[in-house]
Design an enzyme around this catalytic site. Structure first.
Site, short mmCIF file in Angstrom:
data_model
loop_
_atom_site.label_atom_id
_atom_site.label_comp_id
_atom_site.label_asym_id
_atom_site.label_seq_id
_atom_site.Cartn_x
_atom_site.Cartn_y
_atom_site.Cartn_z
N ARG A 1 -15.21 64.09 22.33
CA ARG A 1 -16.40 64.12 23.01
C ARG A 1 -16.45 65.50 24.09
NH1 ARG A 1 -19.62 59.28 26.52
NH2 ARG A 1 -20.48 59.23 24.71
N TYR B 1 -13.43 65.10 33.24
CA TYR B 1 -11.80 64.62 33.15
C TYR B 1 -11.18 65.80 32.92
CZ TYR B 1 -13.85 59.73 32.66
OH TYR B 1 -14.72 58.68 32.99
N ARG C 1 -25.56 52.00 27.30
CA ARG C 1 -26.11 50.83 28.31
C ARG C 1 -27.05 49.80 27.22
NH1 ARG C 1 -28.92 55.12 31.77
NH2 ARG C 1 -28.91 56.20 29.93
C1 LIG Z 1 -20.90 51.64 33.39
C2 LIG Z 1 -20.82 52.87 32.50
C3 LIG Z 1 -19.43 53.53 32.45
C4 LIG Z 1 -19.29 54.38 31.63
N1 LIG Z 1 -18.00 54.92 31.40
C5 LIG Z 1 -17.73 55.84 30.64
C6 LIG Z 1 -16.60 56.69 30.36
O1 LIG Z 1 -15.48 56.05 31.00
N2 LIG Z 1 -16.51 57.47 29.58
C7 LIG Z 1 -17.55 58.06 28.87
O2 LIG Z 1 -17.20 59.10 27.99
N3 LIG Z 1 -18.87 57.74 28.99
C8 LIG Z 1 -18.87 56.54 29.80
N4 LIG Z 1 -20.04 56.45 30.07
C9 LIG Z 1 -21.18 56.89 29.49
C10 LIG Z 1 -21.70 56.31 28.12
O3 LIG Z 1 -20.54 56.41 27.08
C11 LIG Z 1 -22.91 57.08 27.62
O4 LIG Z 1 -22.46 58.44 27.29
C12 LIG Z 1 -24.02 57.10 28.62
O5 LIG Z 1 -24.29 55.91 29.11
C13 LIG Z 1 -25.44 57.68 27.78
O6 LIG Z 1 -25.63 56.72 27.09
P1 LIG Z 1 -26.58 55.41 26.97
O7 LIG Z 1 -27.97 56.36 27.58
O8 LIG Z 1 -26.71 54.81 25.68
O9 LIG Z 1 -26.13 54.53 27.92
C14 LIG Z 1 -20.27 55.13 30.99
C15 LIG Z 1 -21.79 54.70 30.99
C16 LIG Z 1 -21.90 53.52 31.94
C17 LIG Z 1 -23.21 53.00 31.85
#
Ligand SMILES: Cc1cc2nc3c(=O)[nH]c(=O)nc-3n(C[C@H](O)[C@H](O)[C@H](O)COP(=O)(O)O)c2cc1C
Length: 243
Positions: A101, A53, A196
């Site tokens: 972040r 970003y 997730r």
């Molecule tokens: C559908 C989706 C959308 C996401 N959108 C963002 C976002 O807009 N900004 C962000 O910092 N992380 C976003 N993430 C990343 C999550 O915040 C997180 O860092 C990432 O999924 C890893 O964590 P997890 O393994 O628990 O899913 C997104 C993840 C998913 C699956």
């Protein structure tokens, strides 16, 4: 707009390299967002300085090729992100926490941000008033070669927490309550974020509390009957195992 006029890939739009007037306008927009968050009653806010970003585009040398005071050394690449952070912090009540972040690894080797750089990036945001560093990684370059696996970003949180002595949040492929507790008890992070798992199960935290037999978790009042039933079912299942 971006730090430099570099499209993400040949298929993407060419951004405009921000000039000083752009920087001032965008800083004012971040501050306006902080003021709206305060009016809306949020307890905590986070500056997103990761994942390619706008703010992240300044920090990564993959997207920042500027030759002015805002490009080159890490100190220079952090100049605008820190300007934005300080302006937001000044507009956010001092007693409310604020996080940032970061992408702790561009996953491109020494051509990009490395986990060693991330310790310095975290220190700089902390000195500007960040209460906790939300340690993510990547999504800053299409050349990235990330190494995925269970808890794969937690080592970066561990380094920042223990080398810089800062509070951190760990995130990334953390899926089990046991992993959460291990990360916290081993001193690798102060908070753990799961994304997730909550898409698959919005009540993941409440269900984990049942599995861990945590009596302190607050449930919304209309859900208490569901909590009590879930606890009884858990006790019965444990009893069956004992028998
Ligand atoms: C559908 C989706 C959308 C996401 N959108 C963002 C976002 O807009 N900004 C962000 O910092 N992380 C976003 N993430 C990343 C999550 O915040 C997180 O860092 C990432 O999924 C890893 O964590 P997890 O393994 O628990 O899913 C997104 C993840 C998913 C699956």
């Amino acid at each position: 707009m971006s730090a430099s006029a570099l499209p993400w890939s040949p298929a993407n739009q060419m951004p405009k390299a921000m000039d000083r007037a752009d920087m001032d306008a965008v800083t004012a927009q971040f501050v306006a967002a902080v003021q709206m968050a305060e009016r809306a009653g949020f307890d905590m806010i986070e500056l997103h300085a990761a994942h390619g970003y706008l703010i992240s585009s300044f920090i990564s040398p993959k997207s920042n090729t500027r030759t002015d005071d805002y490009g080159g050394s890490l100190q220079n690449r952090m100049r605008y992100p820190l300007e934005v952070f300080r302006a937001m912090r000044a507009a956010w009540p001092a007693q409310k926490p604020m996080s940032v972040r970061i992408s702790a690894n561009d996953w491109v080797g020494d051509d990009g941000v490395t986990p060693t750089d991330a310790v310095e990036i975290a220190r700089l945001f902390s000195a500007a008033g960040a209460d906790i560093i939300d340690v993510s990684a990547g999504q800053t370059s299409p050349d990235a070669r990330p190494v995925y696996g269970r808890m794969f970003q937690t080592p970066f949180s561990d380094r920042i927490r223990n080398e810089a002595g800062l509070a951190t949040m760990a995130v990334g492929n953390i899926t089990e309550a046991d992993q959460v507790n291990s990360i916290l008890l081993a001193g690798r992070a102060d908070l753990v974020c799961l994304a997730r798992p909550h898409l698959a199960d919005p009540y993941w935290t409440l269900h984990a509390a049942i599995r861990m037999e945590d009596a302190g978790t607050e449930w919304p009042l209309p859900y208490l009957a569901g909590r009590d039933q879930a606890r009884r079912l858990r006790e019965r299942a444990q009893e069956a195992i004992r028998v």
